[in-house]
Design an enzyme around this catalytic site. Structure first.
Site, PDB file in Angstrom:
ATOM      1  N   LYS A 146       0.700   3.349  -2.990  1.00  0.00           N
ATOM      2  CA  LYS A 146      -0.472   4.207  -3.257  1.00  0.00           C
ATOM      3  C   LYS A 146      -0.121   5.698  -3.144  1.00  0.00           C
ATOM      4  O   LYS A 146      -0.799   6.545  -3.717  1.00  0.00           O
ATOM      5  CB  LYS A 146      -1.613   3.852  -2.283  1.00  0.00           C
ATOM      6  CG  LYS A 146      -2.176   2.451  -2.539  1.00  0.00           C
ATOM      7  CD  LYS A 146      -3.117   1.985  -1.440  1.00  0.00           C
ATOM      8  CE  LYS A 146      -3.668   0.597  -1.747  1.00  0.00           C
ATOM      9  NZ  LYS A 146      -4.364  -0.028  -0.614  1.00  0.00           N
ATOM     10  N   VAL A 196       0.869  -3.879   3.817  1.00  0.00           N
ATOM     11  CA  VAL A 196       0.717  -5.186   4.462  1.00  0.00           C
ATOM     12  C   VAL A 196       1.976  -6.060   4.429  1.00  0.00           C
ATOM     13  O   VAL A 196       1.995  -7.116   5.053  1.00  0.00           O
ATOM     14  CB  VAL A 196      -0.474  -6.000   3.883  1.00  0.00           C
ATOM     15  CG1 VAL A 196      -1.795  -5.409   4.289  1.00  0.00           C
ATOM     16  CG2 VAL A 196      -0.361  -6.168   2.386  1.00  0.00           C
ATOM     17  N   TYR A 212      -1.944  -1.988 -10.918  1.00  0.00           N
ATOM     18  CA  TYR A 212      -2.122  -1.760  -9.479  1.00  0.00           C
ATOM     19  C   TYR A 212      -1.338  -2.817  -8.689  1.00  0.00           C
ATOM     20  O   TYR A 212      -0.582  -2.484  -7.764  1.00  0.00           O
ATOM     21  CB  TYR A 212      -3.617  -1.809  -9.107  1.00  0.00           C
ATOM     22  CG  TYR A 212      -3.823  -1.976  -7.622  1.00  0.00           C
ATOM     23  CD1 TYR A 212      -3.624  -0.904  -6.760  1.00  0.00           C
ATOM     24  CD2 TYR A 212      -4.154  -3.215  -7.080  1.00  0.00           C
ATOM     25  CE1 TYR A 212      -3.757  -1.062  -5.390  1.00  0.00           C
ATOM     26  CE2 TYR A 212      -4.292  -3.380  -5.712  1.00  0.00           C
ATOM     27  CZ  TYR A 212      -4.095  -2.305  -4.873  1.00  0.00           C
ATOM     28  OH  TYR A 212      -4.206  -2.476  -3.515  1.00  0.00           O
ATOM     29  N   SER A 225       0.791  -1.236   0.000  1.00  0.00           N
ATOM     30  CA  SER A 225       0.000   0.000   0.000  1.00  0.00           C
ATOM     31  C   SER A 225       0.821   1.283   0.000  1.00  0.00           C
ATOM     32  O   SER A 225       0.283   2.347  -0.293  1.00  0.00           O
ATOM     33  CB  SER A 225      -0.921   0.030   1.211  1.00  0.00           C
ATOM     34  OG  SER A 225      -2.189  -0.424   0.847  1.00  0.00           O
ATOM     35  N   TYR A 276      -4.958   2.836   7.359  1.00  0.00           N
ATOM     36  CA  TYR A 276      -6.224   2.119   7.199  1.00  0.00           C
ATOM     37  C   TYR A 276      -7.311   2.716   8.100  1.00  0.00           C
ATOM     38  O   TYR A 276      -7.286   3.912   8.379  1.00  0.00           O
ATOM     39  CB  TYR A 276      -6.038   0.617   7.470  1.00  0.00           C
ATOM     40  CG  TYR A 276      -4.918   0.004   6.661  1.00  0.00           C
ATOM     41  CD1 TYR A 276      -4.963   0.008   5.273  1.00  0.00           C
ATOM     42  CD2 TYR A 276      -3.818  -0.563   7.272  1.00  0.00           C
ATOM     43  CE1 TYR A 276      -3.944  -0.550   4.510  1.00  0.00           C
ATOM     44  CE2 TYR A 276      -2.793  -1.136   6.518  1.00  0.00           C
ATOM     45  CZ  TYR A 276      -2.865  -1.122   5.150  1.00  0.00           C
ATOM     46  OH  TYR A 276      -1.865  -1.656   4.405  1.00  0.00           O
TER      47      TYR A 276
HETATM   48  N1  GLU Z   1      -1.584  -5.424  -2.668  1.00  0.00           N
HETATM   49  C1  GLU Z   1      -2.344  -5.355  -1.473  1.00  0.00           C
HETATM   50  C2  GLU Z   1      -3.823  -5.562  -1.751  1.00  0.00           C
HETATM   51  O1  GLU Z   1      -4.328  -5.092  -2.729  1.00  0.00           O
HETATM   52  C3  GLU Z   1      -2.080  -4.037  -0.815  1.00  0.00           C
HETATM   53  C4  GLU Z   1      -2.752  -3.943   0.495  1.00  0.00           C
HETATM   54  C5  GLU Z   1      -2.056  -3.092   1.502  1.00  0.00           C
HETATM   55  O2  GLU Z   1      -0.838  -3.045   1.608  1.00  0.00           O
HETATM   56  O3  GLU Z   1      -2.809  -2.458   2.247  1.00  0.00           O
HETATM   57  O4  GLU Z   1      -4.496  -6.233  -1.027  1.00  0.00           O
END
Ligand code: GLU
Length: 309
Positions: A71, A262, A192, A68, A244
């Site tokens: 992002k 994660v 993504y 994430s 989150y």
């Molecule tokens: N690639 C992970 C997903 O799409 C990223 C989630 C994360 O790090 O919060 O579930």
């Protein structure tokens, strides 16, 4: 003097030591099988100050997938390629009480750029002639902001997530049905997941964070690498949604912009002072690195790093 460097270094050592007891708490993510393939007790920390000094502790060479944390880069590029109005007409800017991949993170649009639906949306907004060029631009942006140093693509992580990512496929179709974008699955979703699979170490991410802490300016040359307005937007979103659905909770104890992933990384920005990244793959129930949080909380408390201190 930005912060007394000796004091910073000593405090980092002491705080890391005081979190030893959390070394074996929490669990690594297993829903992407390859993420479980790590030494669970690894810990690494890097700090890069805006005047270019570095503090390195633990496993700072170890490469892990950005997950994430990528992002943040997608948001910056979506802003650069389309402007803020376009982005926030199509993505919300409020924290979501739902898990990062929950279907309820989408109403008429994704809740914010840091839930999966929001990042799938920003990924769709990155421009390029074709999907290869779009991803190349994304990699180049990470390399430029992080000083490169071995940033790589982790194919095993990518393949592992592609085999298990049906929830994200569902989010992609819901977003497309709402007219957020009109692109093919293998363009948006694959990019993504590929973005989440970029391999970095804590130093790379602390450098990106340091550029953001420095108002978007390169530490060495002073060149404006990210427009100041976009730095402000990115940091505001990291502050409100970077951890989150527990972002508010950690802003009370840490108090500066953060983004976790994660795989166990947490990238933090102390504006005007330094960028920081911790890595420890054991997570709490929300998906945040457990020991990483303890270290950031300790540092914030001891050094008064909360923006509201
Ligand atoms: N690639 C992970 C997903 O799409 C990223 C989630 C994360 O790090 O919060 O579930």
């Amino acid at each position: 003097m930005i912060l007394d460097f000796k004091l910073l270094n000593e405090t980092v050592e002491r705080v890391i030591e005081s979190t030893e007891e959390f070394k074996t708490e929490g669990n690594v993510a297993t829903y992407i099988p390859e993420l479980a393939n790590v030494d669970e007790n690894n810990f690494g920390l890097a700090i890069v100050t805006v005047d270019g000094k570095t503090i390195l502790k633990g496993d700072t060479e170890l490469r892990f997938s950005m997950q994430s944390i990528s992002k943040v880069i997608s948001l910056i590029m979506a802003l650069e390629d389309n402007g803020a109005d376009y982005v926030f007409e199509r993505i919300g800017c409020e924290c979501s009480p739902y898990a990062f991949n929950h279907v309820n993170t989408i109403t008429t649009k994704a809740a914010n750029p840091f839930v999966n639906a929001g990042a799938i949306s920003t990924t769709a907004m990155i421009k390029g002639r074709d999907k290869e060029e779009k991803f190349q631009r994304f990699m180049d942006r990470i390399k430029k902001l992080s000083g490169d140093q071995g940033v790589t693509f982790l194919e095993k992580v990518y393949n592992s997530e592609m085999e298990t990512t049906d929830t994200n496929r569902a989010l992609f179709y819901i977003l497309r049905s709402k007219g957020i974008f009109d692109l093919e699955m293998d363009d948006v979703l694959n990019r993504y997941v590929a973005g989440c699979s970029v391999g970095v170490n804590v130093v790379n991410l602390a450098k990106i964070a340091a550029v953001l802490a420095n108002g978007g300016k390169c530490l060495e040359t002073g060149d404006q690498l990210v427009e100041e307005d976009y730095v402000k937007i990115t940091l505001a979103q990291m502050f409100t949604s970077g951890m989150y659905e527990e972002s508010g909770k950690y802003q009370m104890t840490i108090g500066f912009p953060l983004k976790s992933g994660v795989s166990g990384g947490i990238m933090g920005v102390v504006p005007g002072k330094f960028g920081i990244c911790t890595y420890s793959p054991r997570l709490d129930a929300t998906g945040n690195s457990l020991r990483g949080i303890k270290v950031l909380e300790g540092l914030s408390k001891e050094l008064g790093l909360s923006l509201f201190a």
